[in-house]
Design a protein around this motif. Structure first.
Motif, PDB file in Angstrom:
ATOM      1  N   UNK A 194       0.834  -1.203   0.000  1.00  0.00           N
ATOM      2  CA  UNK A 194       0.000   0.000   0.000  1.00  0.00           C
ATOM      3  C   UNK A 194       0.868   1.251   0.000  1.00  0.00           C
ATOM      4  N   UNK A 195       0.354   2.317  -0.612  1.00  0.00           N
ATOM      5  CA  UNK A 195       1.100   3.574  -0.661  1.00  0.00           C
ATOM      6  C   UNK A 195       1.217   4.166   0.740  1.00  0.00           C
ATOM      7  N   UNK A 196       2.322   4.827   0.971  1.00  0.00           N
ATOM      8  CA  UNK A 196       2.571   5.481   2.250  1.00  0.00           C
ATOM      9  C   UNK A 196       1.783   6.789   2.289  1.00  0.00           C
ATOM     10  N   UNK A 197       0.796   6.866   3.166  1.00  0.00           N
ATOM     11  CA  UNK A 197      -0.080   8.032   3.230  1.00  0.00           C
ATOM     12  C   UNK A 197       0.387   9.091   4.216  1.00  0.00           C
ATOM     13  N   UNK A 198       1.526   8.888   4.874  1.00  0.00           N
ATOM     14  CA  UNK A 198       1.982   9.880   5.851  1.00  0.00           C
ATOM     15  C   UNK A 198       2.263  11.212   5.156  1.00  0.00           C
ATOM     16  N   UNK A 199       1.777  12.301   5.726  1.00  0.00           N
ATOM     17  CA  UNK A 199       1.927  13.591   5.048  1.00  0.00           C
ATOM     18  C   UNK A 199       3.240  14.282   5.382  1.00  0.00           C
ATOM     19  N   UNK A 200       3.514  15.320   4.627  1.00  0.00           N
ATOM     20  CA  UNK A 200       4.485  16.340   5.002  1.00  0.00           C
ATOM     21  C   UNK A 200       3.729  17.390   5.795  1.00  0.00           C
ATOM     22  N   UNK A 201       4.265  17.779   6.945  1.00  0.00           N
ATOM     23  CA  UNK A 201       3.629  18.771   7.792  1.00  0.00           C
ATOM     24  C   UNK A 201       4.410  20.074   7.743  1.00  0.00           C
ATOM     25  N   UNK A 202       3.762  21.131   7.277  1.00  0.00           N
ATOM     26  CA  UNK A 202       4.353  22.469   7.216  1.00  0.00           C
ATOM     27  C   UNK A 202       3.740  23.313   8.331  1.00  0.00           C
ATOM     28  N   UNK A 203       4.590  24.090   9.019  1.00  0.00           N
ATOM     29  CA  UNK A 203       4.123  24.869  10.161  1.00  0.00           C
ATOM     30  C   UNK A 203       4.614  26.309  10.063  1.00  0.00           C
ATOM     31  N   UNK A 204       3.705  27.254  10.311  1.00  0.00           N
ATOM     32  CA  UNK A 204       4.064  28.678  10.351  1.00  0.00           C
ATOM     33  C   UNK A 204       3.082  29.378  11.273  1.00  0.00           C
ATOM     34  N   UNK A 205       3.370  30.631  11.575  1.00  0.00           N
ATOM     35  CA  UNK A 205       2.443  31.422  12.384  1.00  0.00           C
ATOM     36  C   UNK A 205       1.198  31.809  11.593  1.00  0.00           C
ATOM     37  N   UNK A 206       1.333  31.906  10.282  1.00  0.00           N
ATOM     38  CA  UNK A 206       0.225  32.311   9.427  1.00  0.00           C
ATOM     39  C   UNK A 206       0.325  31.624   8.079  1.00  0.00           C
ATOM     40  N   UNK A 207       0.075  32.384   7.001  1.00  0.00           N
ATOM     41  CA  UNK A 207       0.048  31.789   5.670  1.00  0.00           C
ATOM     42  C   UNK A 207       1.398  31.867   4.960  1.00  0.00           C
ATOM     43  N   UNK A 208       2.412  32.446   5.605  1.00  0.00           N
ATOM     44  CA  UNK A 208       3.699  32.625   4.940  1.00  0.00           C
ATOM     45  C   UNK A 208       4.332  31.342   4.467  1.00  0.00           C
ATOM     46  N   UNK A 209       4.174  30.277   5.231  1.00  0.00           N
ATOM     47  CA  UNK A 209       4.792  29.011   4.862  1.00  0.00           C
ATOM     48  C   UNK A 209       4.280  28.430   3.562  1.00  0.00           C
ATOM     49  N   UNK A 210       3.224  29.001   3.007  1.00  0.00           N
ATOM     50  CA  UNK A 210       2.763  28.551   1.686  1.00  0.00           C
ATOM     51  C   UNK A 210       3.833  28.800   0.627  1.00  0.00           C
ATOM     52  N   UNK A 211       4.719  29.774   0.874  1.00  0.00           N
ATOM     53  CA  UNK A 211       5.803  30.031  -0.080  1.00  0.00           C
ATOM     54  C   UNK A 211       6.850  28.930  -0.041  1.00  0.00           C
ATOM     55  N   UNK A 212       6.835  28.106   0.990  1.00  0.00           N
ATOM     56  CA  UNK A 212       7.695  26.928   1.074  1.00  0.00           C
ATOM     57  C   UNK A 212       6.952  25.690   0.580  1.00  0.00           C
ATOM     58  N   UNK A 213       5.683  25.602   0.930  1.00  0.00           N
ATOM     59  CA  UNK A 213       4.868  24.473   0.476  1.00  0.00           C
ATOM     60  C   UNK A 213       4.806  24.399  -1.042  1.00  0.00           C
ATOM     61  N   UNK A 214       4.704  25.525  -1.721  1.00  0.00           N
ATOM     62  CA  UNK A 214       4.533  25.531  -3.180  1.00  0.00           C
ATOM     63  C   UNK A 214       5.692  24.859  -3.914  1.00  0.00           C
ATOM     64  N   UNK A 215       6.962  25.223  -3.665  1.00  0.00           N
ATOM     65  CA  UNK A 215       8.038  24.523  -4.365  1.00  0.00           C
ATOM     66  C   UNK A 215       8.177  23.065  -3.947  1.00  0.00           C
ATOM     67  N   UNK A 216       7.786  22.737  -2.711  1.00  0.00           N
ATOM     68  CA  UNK A 216       7.813  21.339  -2.297  1.00  0.00           C
ATOM     69  C   UNK A 216       6.769  20.534  -3.068  1.00  0.00           C
ATOM     70  N   UNK A 217       5.586  21.114  -3.251  1.00  0.00           N
ATOM     71  CA  UNK A 217       4.548  20.452  -4.034  1.00  0.00           C
ATOM     72  C   UNK A 217       5.000  20.258  -5.483  1.00  0.00           C
ATOM     73  N   UNK A 218       5.735  21.228  -6.017  1.00  0.00           N
ATOM     74  CA  UNK A 218       6.206  21.106  -7.396  1.00  0.00           C
ATOM     75  C   UNK A 218       7.188  19.944  -7.551  1.00  0.00           C
ATOM     76  N   UNK A 219       8.046  19.729  -6.542  1.00  0.00           N
ATOM     77  CA  UNK A 219       9.010  18.629  -6.606  1.00  0.00           C
ATOM     78  C   UNK A 219       8.376  17.283  -6.266  1.00  0.00           C
ATOM     79  N   UNK A 220       7.392  17.287  -5.382  1.00  0.00           N
ATOM     80  CA  UNK A 220       6.763  16.055  -4.898  1.00  0.00           C
ATOM     81  C   UNK A 220       5.250  16.179  -5.071  1.00  0.00           C
ATOM     82  N   UNK A 221       4.773  16.086  -6.302  1.00  0.00           N
ATOM     83  CA  UNK A 221       3.373  16.426  -6.579  1.00  0.00           C
ATOM     84  C   UNK A 221       2.351  15.508  -5.928  1.00  0.00           C
ATOM     85  N   UNK A 222       2.732  14.284  -5.561  1.00  0.00           N
ATOM     86  CA  UNK A 222       1.774  13.367  -4.963  1.00  0.00           C
ATOM     87  C   UNK A 222       1.862  13.304  -3.441  1.00  0.00           C
ATOM     88  N   UNK A 223       2.707  14.139  -2.862  1.00  0.00           N
ATOM     89  CA  UNK A 223       2.885  14.099  -1.416  1.00  0.00           C
ATOM     90  C   UNK A 223       1.623  14.580  -0.693  1.00  0.00           C
TER      91      UNK A 223
END
Length: 265
Positions: free
Chosen positions: A1-30
């Protein structure tokens, strides 16, 4: 079975989306969980002691609930203060976010760089050490701006922002002695890449804006190399530490980052 464990991103607000976006581009199925501590926002105005106590406790609760394979502290302020404590407390890889002083120094032809972050980040000794190690031949000027964090949050809520505000933030760096030499600027808060276009439009001359998002994405890919992923991307989860009416105005932006579900911790 596929590993369903997520990547967890943490920030005080929405700023961490600027880190999530390039991670999603490299790992689109994460699988993705994005956690924003809006009850504690903004971190840049908190004391080091408050952040050092709050961040490990919150991440402990998040890890217990979502069982991630890896945690990303997608916040410069939290990373520069709490990263060692979090790593000691959690039995899984933890990736931090630090100011991108090294790539900025490599780009600068004038040997003058600006570090634009929160007040809490720019005063950290860690910034001194990075500057000494990677930019010892550069003039390194710093400026802390809580206002720019607010502007990034407002933008993602779909609100209009005033170009004069961006000009005033940049002036905090460029008007310092030697600021006229700056040709590369470190966006040392993950909120700031979200308004990089607005900063570029407000700048009095061309500047190279540098942030750590792409490098963090590569680090995540390296640490998870060889691990299994689902066959297709699932619906990401956005987690907040406080219910707030303003969260409804974020839903459209969150959907653009494939975060379709919202939960309260």
């Amino acid at each position: 079975m596929a590993d369903q464990r997520p990547l967890l991103f943490f920030d005080s607000g929405v700023g961490g989306l600027s880190v999530l976006a390039p991670a999603r581009a490299l790992l689109p199925n994460a699988p993705l969980v994005y956690a924003a501590d809006n009850a504690g926002f903004p971190y840049g105005r908190k004391t080091e002691a408050e952040i050092a106590a709050r961040v490990p406790a919150l991440l402990g609760r998040l890890v217990e609930r979502y069982r991630p394979r890896l945690v990303v502290i997608a916040c410069n302020t939290a990373s520069t203060i709490a990263l060692p404590t979090v790593r000691a407390a959690l039995d899984l890889p933890v990736v931090g976010t630090v100011p991108a002083i090294k790539p900025a120094a490599e780009l600068s032809r004038n040997r003058a760089i600006g570090v634009l972050g929160t007040e809490a980040t720019v005063r950290q000794p860690y910034v001194d050490r990075l500057s000494a190690e990677f930019a010892s031949d550069c003039l390194v000027l710093r400026h802390g701006s809580a206002r720019l964090v607010e502007l990034a949050e407002a933008k993602l809520r779909g609100e209009d922002t005033d170009p004069a505000d961006y000009r005033a933030v940049l002036a905090g760096l460029l008007d310092q002695p030697g600021g006229e030499r700056i040709d590369a600027m470190v966006l040392a808060c993950t909120h700031f890449p979200l308004v990089a276009d607005e900063l570029a439009a407000a700048a009095p001359r061309p500047l190279a804006f540098v942030d750590g998002g792409p490098g963090i994405a590569r680090r995540i890919a390296h640490l998870t190399h060889g691990q299994g992923w689902p066959d297709a991307p699932g619906e990401g989860i956005a987690v907040f530490t406080r219910a707030d009416p303003s969260l409804d105005r974020l839903r459209s932006s969150l959907a653009g980052y494939e975060l379709g579900r919202t939960e309260i911790l």
